[in-house]
Design an enzyme around this catalytic site. Structure first.
Site, PDB file in Angstrom:
ATOM      1  N   GLY A 104       0.804  -1.224   0.000  1.00  0.00           N
ATOM      2  CA  GLY A 104       0.000   0.000   0.000  1.00  0.00           C
ATOM      3  C   GLY A 104       0.833   1.268   0.000  1.00  0.00           C
ATOM      4  N   HIS A 109       4.119   2.061  -8.022  1.00  0.00           N
ATOM      5  CA  HIS A 109       3.074   1.034  -7.884  1.00  0.00           C
ATOM      6  C   HIS A 109       2.105   1.111  -9.064  1.00  0.00           C
ATOM      7  CE1 HIS A 109       3.910   1.549  -3.420  1.00  0.00           C
ATOM      8  NE2 HIS A 109       3.993   0.248  -3.561  1.00  0.00           N
ATOM      9  N   LYS A 168      12.890  -2.418  -8.688  1.00  0.00           N
ATOM     10  CA  LYS A 168      13.634  -1.689  -7.655  1.00  0.00           C
ATOM     11  C   LYS A 168      14.042  -2.668  -6.552  1.00  0.00           C
ATOM     12  CE  LYS A 168      11.975   1.314  -4.581  1.00  0.00           C
ATOM     13  NZ  LYS A 168      12.615   0.922  -3.301  1.00  0.00           N
ATOM     14  N   MET A 220      11.370   5.935  -7.055  1.00  0.00           N
ATOM     15  CA  MET A 220      10.175   6.178  -6.232  1.00  0.00           C
ATOM     16  C   MET A 220      10.029   5.099  -5.179  1.00  0.00           C
ATOM     17  SD  MET A 220       7.357   7.934  -8.480  1.00  0.00           S
ATOM     18  CE  MET A 220       7.770   9.319  -9.526  1.00  0.00           C
TER      19      MET A 220
END
Ligand code: PAF
Length: 296
Positions: A43, A49, A161, A196
């Site tokens: 989340g 995402h 990542k 990110m």
């Protein structure tokens, strides 16, 4: 319990919190000939995402995103309660990229009283992040196994990542004969190169200025390799100096290793994985790239 909830954009997104219900929904979709894609997450979404979800959207008919802050992958000194959460915002963002189902299991349903079953790999977790986070990958491979059994995907998407995680999941899928295609999603970066991450919200202004040093280091390493440098030690020494030249940085590891086994390599022949973990202030950042040696 099944919830159909309207998010900000006004479309319908299905929110399932109950494990048997998610399993029945997966069975129903499979019987109807639908291809299920799962994007497992913890989340607090960012563009990285969303990109995995966009990639997932193209891979099948029904896109499931799981949101579960998994306690078994946090170490005793890592504060799971401090992990950022914003379900309403996540739900609206998921809907904006066409997610069909958000699976949101409660922790006590995933790990019921007396829980004692784990999946652990023998060698891959002994490198890179596994050195400073000893049980982390055991928690990851176990929870991903559980999510596979619950959401029953044909395809699952993971970000590059977390390259070690992706390598571990691919190995586990091969070793345990999961009939699931694993897709890796490219790293999404800010304009200054910072990868990110949910951890990017923890920075002070000054720390934020130091954070792009991970990407700058990977770029500098690739340049050295293109100029003919093949010796890993010299590249790692350059990397250490560059990182520590920025305020608020502390190195966890700088590694140049085999992209499959994660064993250190002394010389870069064709390609090697360069992976970094660096604290910037309190945030522990990771980044990586595959270094490509141009033929001499
Ligand atoms: O990458 C993550 O967010 C987590 O490690 C994962 C794969 C969702 C397992 O908890």
């Amino acid at each position: 319990m099944l919830n159909i909830k309207t998010c900000l954009l006004g479309k319908l997104i299905q929110i399932i919190t109950d494990i048997p219900l998610m399993q029945r929904e997966a069975d129903r979709l499979r019987e109807a000939g639908k291809r299920i894609v799962l994007v497992p997450t913890m989340g607090f979404f960012h563009e990285g995402h969303l990109n995995l979800m966009r990639l997932g959207r193209k891979e099948g008919d029904h896109l499931v995103v799981s949101i579960f802050v998994n306690p078994t992958q946090f170490g005793p000194t890592e504060d799971i309660k401090a992990y950022p959460r914003d379900f309403e915002r996540d739900c609206a963002m998921a809907e904006s990229v066409g997610v069909d189902t958000v699976f949101l299991p409660p922790a006590d349903a995933m790990y019921t009283g007396g829980y004692q079953t784990y999946v652990s790999l023998e060698r891959l977790p002994l490198h890179l992040c596994g050195l400073s986070r000893p049980n982390h990958f055991r928690g990851v491979s176990s929870v991903v196994t559980k999510l596979f059994h619950v959401a029953k995907p044909h395809t699952a998407v993971f970000g590059e990542k977390d390259r070690q995680q992706l390598i571990i999941i691919r190995r586990m899928v091969r070793d345990l004969n999961f009939d699931i295609k694993i897709v890796g999603g490219p790293i999404v970066r800010e304009d200054d190169g910072l990868a990110m991450s949910s951890r990017n919200f923890y920075f002070s202004k000054e720390e934020r200025l130091s954070a792009p040093v991970l990407f700058q280091t990977l770029q500098a390493a690739q340049k050295l390799v293109e100029q003919g440098e093949r010796n890993s030690r010299r590249i790692i020494a350059m990397a250490g100096e560059l990182i520590l030249s920025r305020p608020h940085t502390r190195i966890d590891y700088v590694s140049i290793c085999d992209p499959e086994t994660l064993e250190d390599v002394d010389q870069i022949d064709k390609e090697a994985l360069m992976a970094l973990a660096v604290y910037v202030g309190k945030a522990r950042l990771i980044d990586n790239t595959v270094l490509h040696a141009v033929r001499d």
